[in-house]
Motif scaffolding. Structure first.
Motif, PDB file in Angstrom:
ATOM      1  N   PHE A 178       0.832  -1.211   0.000  1.00  0.00           N
ATOM      2  CA  PHE A 178       0.000   0.000   0.000  1.00  0.00           C
ATOM      3  C   PHE A 178       0.870   1.266   0.000  1.00  0.00           C
ATOM      4  O   PHE A 178       0.645   2.213  -0.736  1.00  0.00           O
ATOM      5  CB  PHE A 178      -0.886  -0.035   1.246  1.00  0.00           C
ATOM      6  CG  PHE A 178      -2.164   0.745   1.134  1.00  0.00           C
ATOM      7  CD1 PHE A 178      -3.350   0.212   1.601  1.00  0.00           C
ATOM      8  CD2 PHE A 178      -2.187   2.022   0.590  1.00  0.00           C
ATOM      9  CE1 PHE A 178      -4.537   0.932   1.524  1.00  0.00           C
ATOM     10  CE2 PHE A 178      -3.365   2.741   0.507  1.00  0.00           C
ATOM     11  CZ  PHE A 178      -4.545   2.191   0.976  1.00  0.00           C
ATOM     12  N   PHE A 224      -9.362   4.213  -2.160  1.00  0.00           N
ATOM     13  CA  PHE A 224      -8.259   4.969  -1.564  1.00  0.00           C
ATOM     14  C   PHE A 224      -7.557   5.873  -2.569  1.00  0.00           C
ATOM     15  O   PHE A 224      -6.557   6.501  -2.259  1.00  0.00           O
ATOM     16  CB  PHE A 224      -7.250   3.989  -0.932  1.00  0.00           C
ATOM     17  CG  PHE A 224      -7.915   2.975  -0.042  1.00  0.00           C
ATOM     18  CD1 PHE A 224      -8.630   3.397   1.079  1.00  0.00           C
ATOM     19  CD2 PHE A 224      -7.876   1.620  -0.321  1.00  0.00           C
ATOM     20  CE1 PHE A 224      -9.269   2.483   1.906  1.00  0.00           C
ATOM     21  CE2 PHE A 224      -8.515   0.695   0.492  1.00  0.00           C
ATOM     22  CZ  PHE A 224      -9.217   1.134   1.607  1.00  0.00           C
ATOM     23  N   LEU A 225      -8.078   5.890  -3.803  1.00  0.00           N
ATOM     24  CA  LEU A 225      -7.433   6.665  -4.870  1.00  0.00           C
ATOM     25  C   LEU A 225      -8.278   7.861  -5.273  1.00  0.00           C
ATOM     26  O   LEU A 225      -9.502   7.828  -5.191  1.00  0.00           O
ATOM     27  CB  LEU A 225      -7.252   5.781  -6.114  1.00  0.00           C
ATOM     28  CG  LEU A 225      -6.498   4.467  -5.955  1.00  0.00           C
ATOM     29  CD1 LEU A 225      -6.491   3.727  -7.292  1.00  0.00           C
ATOM     30  CD2 LEU A 225      -5.088   4.712  -5.474  1.00  0.00           C
ATOM     31  N   ARG A 226      -7.590   8.900  -5.753  1.00  0.00           N
ATOM     32  CA  ARG A 226      -8.316  10.019  -6.368  1.00  0.00           C
ATOM     33  C   ARG A 226      -8.951   9.519  -7.658  1.00  0.00           C
ATOM     34  O   ARG A 226      -8.413   8.620  -8.310  1.00  0.00           O
ATOM     35  CB  ARG A 226      -7.339  11.121  -6.764  1.00  0.00           C
ATOM     36  CG  ARG A 226      -6.683  11.785  -5.629  1.00  0.00           C
ATOM     37  CD  ARG A 226      -5.816  12.903  -6.191  1.00  0.00           C
ATOM     38  NE  ARG A 226      -4.687  13.118  -5.326  1.00  0.00           N
ATOM     39  CZ  ARG A 226      -3.607  13.836  -5.655  1.00  0.00           C
ATOM     40  NH1 ARG A 226      -3.536  14.379  -6.860  1.00  0.00           N
ATOM     41  NH2 ARG A 226      -2.635  14.001  -4.804  1.00  0.00           N
ATOM     42  N   HIS A 233     -14.865  -1.586   0.983  1.00  0.00           N
ATOM     43  CA  HIS A 233     -14.968  -0.203   1.468  1.00  0.00           C
ATOM     44  C   HIS A 233     -16.099   0.533   0.726  1.00  0.00           C
ATOM     45  O   HIS A 233     -17.059  -0.081   0.337  1.00  0.00           O
ATOM     46  CB  HIS A 233     -13.608   0.484   1.314  1.00  0.00           C
ATOM     47  CG  HIS A 233     -13.426   1.634   2.248  1.00  0.00           C
ATOM     48  ND1 HIS A 233     -13.341   1.485   3.603  1.00  0.00           N
ATOM     49  CD2 HIS A 233     -13.328   2.959   2.009  1.00  0.00           C
ATOM     50  CE1 HIS A 233     -13.194   2.681   4.158  1.00  0.00           C
ATOM     51  NE2 HIS A 233     -13.187   3.585   3.206  1.00  0.00           N
ATOM     52  N   ARG A 256     -18.681   6.721  -4.899  1.00  0.00           N
ATOM     53  CA  ARG A 256     -18.262   7.688  -5.919  1.00  0.00           C
ATOM     54  C   ARG A 256     -17.843   7.017  -7.228  1.00  0.00           C
ATOM     55  O   ARG A 256     -17.459   7.686  -8.183  1.00  0.00           O
ATOM     56  CB  ARG A 256     -17.173   8.626  -5.376  1.00  0.00           C
ATOM     57  CG  ARG A 256     -15.884   7.959  -5.027  1.00  0.00           C
ATOM     58  CD  ARG A 256     -14.975   8.870  -4.226  1.00  0.00           C
ATOM     59  NE  ARG A 256     -13.857   8.138  -3.693  1.00  0.00           N
ATOM     60  CZ  ARG A 256     -12.640   8.086  -4.268  1.00  0.00           C
ATOM     61  NH1 ARG A 256     -12.411   8.731  -5.383  1.00  0.00           N
ATOM     62  NH2 ARG A 256     -11.689   7.381  -3.708  1.00  0.00           N
ATOM     63  N   TYR A 298     -20.222  -1.220   1.606  1.00  0.00           N
ATOM     64  CA  TYR A 298     -20.926  -0.053   2.133  1.00  0.00           C
ATOM     65  C   TYR A 298     -21.768   0.547   1.031  1.00  0.00           C
ATOM     66  O   TYR A 298     -21.579   0.244  -0.132  1.00  0.00           O
ATOM     67  CB  TYR A 298     -19.939   1.043   2.566  1.00  0.00           C
ATOM     68  CG  TYR A 298     -19.132   0.720   3.780  1.00  0.00           C
ATOM     69  CD1 TYR A 298     -19.587   1.049   5.044  1.00  0.00           C
ATOM     70  CD2 TYR A 298     -17.905   0.081   3.655  1.00  0.00           C
ATOM     71  CE1 TYR A 298     -18.833   0.752   6.162  1.00  0.00           C
ATOM     72  CE2 TYR A 298     -17.148  -0.215   4.768  1.00  0.00           C
ATOM     73  CZ  TYR A 298     -17.623   0.124   6.016  1.00  0.00           C
ATOM     74  OH  TYR A 298     -16.872  -0.171   7.116  1.00  0.00           O
ATOM     75  N   MET A 312     -22.101  -6.586  11.361  1.00  0.00           N
ATOM     76  CA  MET A 312     -21.979  -6.139  12.760  1.00  0.00           C
ATOM     77  C   MET A 312     -23.337  -6.091  13.462  1.00  0.00           C
ATOM     78  O   MET A 312     -23.412  -6.224  14.677  1.00  0.00           O
ATOM     79  CB  MET A 312     -21.331  -4.746  12.828  1.00  0.00           C
ATOM     80  CG  MET A 312     -19.834  -4.738  12.661  1.00  0.00           C
ATOM     81  SD  MET A 312     -18.942  -5.630  13.951  1.00  0.00           S
ATOM     82  CE  MET A 312     -18.618  -4.294  15.104  1.00  0.00           C
ATOM     83  N   LYS A 368     -19.866  -8.323   4.487  1.00  0.00           N
ATOM     84  CA  LYS A 368     -18.599  -9.057   4.482  1.00  0.00           C
ATOM     85  C   LYS A 368     -18.770 -10.307   5.324  1.00  0.00           C
ATOM     86  O   LYS A 368     -19.767 -10.445   6.024  1.00  0.00           O
ATOM     87  CB  LYS A 368     -17.450  -8.198   5.005  1.00  0.00           C
ATOM     88  CG  LYS A 368     -17.687  -7.572   6.376  1.00  0.00           C
ATOM     89  CD  LYS A 368     -16.467  -6.776   6.789  1.00  0.00           C
ATOM     90  CE  LYS A 368     -16.750  -5.751   7.855  1.00  0.00           C
ATOM     91  NZ  LYS A 368     -17.454  -4.559   7.409  1.00  0.00           N
ATOM     92  N   LEU A 425     -15.227 -12.649  10.759  1.00  0.00           N
ATOM     93  CA  LEU A 425     -13.894 -13.250  10.848  1.00  0.00           C
ATOM     94  C   LEU A 425     -13.795 -14.279  11.961  1.00  0.00           C
ATOM     95  O   LEU A 425     -13.084 -15.257  11.832  1.00  0.00           O
ATOM     96  CB  LEU A 425     -12.841 -12.166  11.036  1.00  0.00           C
ATOM     97  CG  LEU A 425     -12.595 -11.353   9.769  1.00  0.00           C
ATOM     98  CD1 LEU A 425     -11.719 -10.155  10.065  1.00  0.00           C
ATOM     99  CD2 LEU A 425     -11.960 -12.204   8.691  1.00  0.00           C
TER     100      LEU A 425
END
Lengths: 217, 455
Positions: free
Chosen positions: B202, B251-253, B285, B289, B307, B330, B363, B366
């Motif tokens: 990462f 995590f990217l633009r 995640h 967008r 999500y 959850m 998800k 675990l």
């Protein structure tokens, strides 16, 4: 004088634009021409804060925060900085012990948070990953931090975090610290279940929360 | 047994209806639990069970009895410690609780880009794998050769053991037989995720995106034929699926995503579609967008969301793609049974109308302590009984046709470590076709294993 002002702006801007090579070049140049290393670090921090702001505005994303952290680390590695830079204790906002809790080996979220906390004047004691509860207890006794930050990526960490809080209670040091949880899966309900003071899903929000926690201590 | 056969027919028909673009009789309940959860459920020591997957069978049987699902409740596992241990893996390690995890690693350095771009498979085999698997020790070639062979034996043994358990349960409980580990299905990563995962890590990729975006793009192109081949199912059927967990995009633009991630990702799914293979992608995640991009993927891509706003997702994508996920796992721990059930109905009411919906959680849990089993059972049974259609058989949204997709000619890769059938013909003209075919198949198996080590 005009030149120096320009150089300051250039450094901040290069950090903001995440141009690592340019930051290092400008920083080295500034140090050679006599800039105080502490002043240089303030400029770098200002740049990193702007990166954080762009992140809040959703113009930058996690990969950008990581890059900002890497640049900050690179600057800290410069000889002049290493040689001269020692933080004065009166500049420290607060002290925090952080670690990824037992059963989890992920460190990215913790490292981003750690970097942002350092930029914001916190002394950070990093216990690493897969940290058992007694290691948290020992370091709370040893370092007397203001805050304990428990990090985790895996959903299993809810139980491990609860174990840490309970161990701190058992050791009689729970009330001497504030506890913040960091992780994508942490919800308000999970935070209450664990018995922490606060939680966040976002590293930069975490910094703000820590500042508030300090005030409320 | 008869009942199981009848039930299996019903399950096959509801899944096939989904993939044949028809409204099924009811929404499929796609719940499966990972190895660790079932081991805990059976009161097994996770460290021991991971080394001896056969131990799990009794617990699997009991949990299949308890939890309703249309697919086998035991999903199988990719991560057994035997082969990682033998190879001295840096990428997969057992944590103190017996759970196998994937710490941040970087098996490729920035200076390796040029070699990766020129000779991707050679670079992986010569440089990346030896850095991540310390048993690849150039100072001890014989010891290494033996350990490598041993690791492959362990890999085959453990995967076979868990496949046998799944097969028994599929027959006993009449589950829909396809899944990640069946031969009609495949597993891989997108070129960018593959590069960002064990190759650069990462942190490494975050730096490369800013410092050398041209090389990142070229590396994705170079890795494309490898990860594409890795994903290809052994047998291609009308219901073949390739599963890809997508990691980096949130995590990217957007401009980085559009330039570096999207081109090879889109081409990969188009190329699979041209062969009649549809993909299930796990959108890790928050992907809200990127919804417009997801719309551009081939019809009937199964989008497993972690999500997001279910209403918006259904409105934008529900006519073209198959939606799954979203229900927060959850909840099963933090909410009451009544609240869990009501929440399940709310998701069904939003996502089921018009078809193209499979129930699943956001998800997998675990560990067993992540969920209350009682709530899990109640949710699964609610969906089975509540999410029943009044219009089965009607056409569901857009229809998938493989002819709509063009395959860019599959570029094969050349490597001294992979010998194609044509090369075998040149090298060994005296061998029979069968013999050459067999050698080629073994090369493919070796390719599969080496690539697996990097996934």
């Amino acid at each position: 004088m005009k030149n120096i002002i320009t150089l300051n702006d250039l450094i901040i801007k290069a950090v903001e634009e995440l141009d690592e090579e340019r930051v290092i070049k400008l920083a080295s140049k500034a140090l050679k021409s006599g800039m105080d290393p502490l002043f240089l670090l303030d400029l770098i921090k200002e740049g990193v804060k702007r990166v954080g702001k762009l992140y809040e505005e959703q113009k930058y994303f996690i990969a950008d925060l990581i890059m900002a952290g890497l640049i900050f680390k690179e600057v800290l590695e410069l000889e002049e900085i290493k040689a001269q830079f020692q933080r004065k204790s009166d500049e420290i906002e607060g002290k925090i012990v952080v670690g990824t809790v037992k059963g989890d080996l992920h460190d990215i979220g913790k490292d981003i948070f750690k970097g942002l906390m350092e930029v914001n004047g916190f002394e950070v004691i990093d216990l690493g990953v897969d940290v058992p509860e007694d290691a948290f207890v020992k370091s709370v006794i040893k370092y007397k931090p203001d805050i304990v930050g428990l990090s985790g990526v895996l959903t299993t960490t809810v139980e491990s975090m609860k174990d840490v809080v309970e161990a701190l209670v058992q050791a009689g040091v729970r009330n001497s610290v504030k506890i913040i949880l960091g992780g994508n899966h942490i919800t308000r309900e999970a935070c209450e279940y664990i018995g922490a003071d606060s939680f966040t899903n976002d590293a930069s929000e975490g910094v703000k929360i820590c500042k508030q926690l300090l005030k409320s201590k | 047994m008869e009942d199981a056969k009848v039930l299996q027919q019903e399950r096959i028909s509801i899944y096939h209806d989904i993939y044949d673009d028809r409204v099924p009789k009811r929404v499929p309940v796609n719940i499966n639990l990972p190895f660790e959860v079932i081991a805990q459920f059976g009161g097994l020591d996770l460290r021991q069970a991971h080394w001896n997957p056969a131990m799990l069978e009794e617990a699997v049987d009991r949990i299949c009895e308890l939890v309703y699902s249309d697919v086998c409740v035991f999903m199988g596992s990719f991560r057994y410690p035997s082969f990682y241990h033998i190879l001295k893996s840096q990428s997969f390690k057992m944590a103190s609780n017996g759970y196998i995890q994937h710490p941040e690693v970087s098996g490729m350095y920035p200076e390796d880009y040029d070699y990766l771009i020129k000779n991707p498979y050679d670079c992986l085999v010569e440089r990346v794998i030896p850095r991540l698997y310390k048993a690849f020790n150039p100072d001890d070639p014989i010891g290494f050769a033996l350990n490598f062979a041993k690791s492959l034996l362990a890999y085959k043994e453990d995967f076979t053991l868990s496949a046998e358990i799944r097969k028994k349960m599929i027959d006993k409980y009449g589950y829909y037989p396809e899944g990640l580990f069946s031969e009609n299905c495949g597993f891989t990563e997108t070129p960018f995720d593959f590069l960002a995962d064990q190759l650069r890590g990462f942190k490494g990729i975050s730096r490369d995106i800013r410092k050398m975006p041209g090389k990142v793009a070229a590396a994705c192109e170079a890795l494309y034929p490898l990860v594409f081949k890795k994903g290809l199912p052994k047998k291609i059927s009308k219901y073949s699926q390739v599963f890809l967990p997508l990691h980096m995009p949130p995590f990217l633009r957007e401009e980085d995503f559009a330039k570096l991630y999207w081109p090879t990702f889109k081409r990969m799914l188009d190329e699979y579609a041209s062969m009649g293979i549809r993909c299930t992608i796990f959108c890790e995640h928050d992907w809200m967008r990127h919804l417009d991009y997801l719309y551009e993927l081939p019809t009937d891509t199964t989008l497993w969301f972690e999500y997001g706003n279910p209403k918006l997702i259904k409105e934008k994508l529900g006519k073209k793609h198959i939606i799954t996920g979203l229900y927060p796992i959850m909840n099963l721990k933090t909410k009451t049974k009544k609240e869990c059930v009501e929440e399940a109905k709310r998701y069904v009411d939003i996502l089921a109308p018009g078809g193209k919906y499979i129930f699943n959680f956001d998800k997998s849990p675990l560990l067993l302590s992540d969920i209350k089993l009682e709530n899990l059972c109640a949710v699964a049974e609610t969906v089975r009984d509540y999410a029943v259609y009044t219009n089965p058989g009607e056409v569901a949204g857009m229809v998938f046709k493989k002819e709509d997709y063009k395959a860019s000619a599959l570029k094969n890769f050349e490597s001294r470590y992979y010998i194609s059938r044509e090369e075998y013909e040149k090298l060994y003209p005296e061998l029979s076709d069968f013999a050459r075919g067999k050698l080629e198949r073994l090369d493919d198996e070796m390719f599969d294993y080496l690539m697996f080590l990097l996934l």
